[in-house]
Write an enzyme that holds these catalytic residues in place. Sequence first.
Site: not given
Length: 337
Positions: A60, A129
């Site tokens: 990321e 998540h």
Amino acid sequence: MPTMNMIQAINSALDVCLGADPNMVVLGEDVGYFGGVFKATEGLQKKYGLTRVFDTPINELGIVGVAVGMCTYGLRPVPEIQFADYIYPAFDQLVSEAARLRYRSAGEFTAPITVRSPFGGGIFGGQTHSQSPEGIFAHVAGLKTVIPSTPYDAKGLLISAIEDNDPVIFFEPKRIYNGPFDGHYGKPVTPWSKHPASEVPEGHYRIPLGEAKVVREGEAVTILAYGTMVHVAVALAENDGIDAEVIDLRSIVPLDVETIEKSVKKTGRCVVVHEATRTGGFGAELSAIVQERCFHHLEAPVQRATGWDTPYPHSLEWAYFPGPVRLRLAIQRAMED
């Protein structure tokens, strides 16, 4: 007009912008051949090629760092972070580079980056998540933070975000990717095709960033919400017969303070609802704004219905989720005086 769910509307927005601007690129983990973990980029690589829509390593920091470099070179990157929970390694690039680029270069460079990311609950993904980190990004000067609640808004807001010359964090509430729910525990999801906001034009249109929408008019209390919580608020008001005015903020930075102020001065009461944790959540900022601007019109303190100050549990997602019970209690507290 065709009907779309939110995923299809996001895909349509990306398609429209890729077709209109040859400098736009889409990058991220699995966004190319696979079409994204939620299929929001499905078919785009086949249509626009490997150099316009491409996969990246699981990195990321690298994804956003590369996007910053791209925008200084004249490209318009739209990186996807597969889940908002994974955005933190890229935080330094967003805060120290993208958000400050225009200022640090005295306007010579801009950072037209739109970072898309699914956020919040909806898949029983637990603490890795399901996070809702919008309050963290709202704190950063130079970043804009947008959160849609319907397919129509998702497409119009995403096009506006992509065409903006400053960095935008575009959080997509995955609980309502495929359709809204009625706001009650575990009841079946209602298909978007039965919702008025599912009618989405195929071509280009924009919804200005920083323009809230009154989705339900009322006189007794103002409910401020965004994303999934808009549907919870509307469902509760209608099911319980509460004369509530529900405002969908649509973006929290920029924030439509005028619409908020007008509504609260009319109703005299305000409840804020969001899925993120209570402490440091954006609801605290909203409460402060209402208190500062509407103090002499308030009949009771501003109330909040939020997630708990705990990690998001896997099996207890619906207990963590601020559903109708917690929102009803917040409204009752606001109505007591």
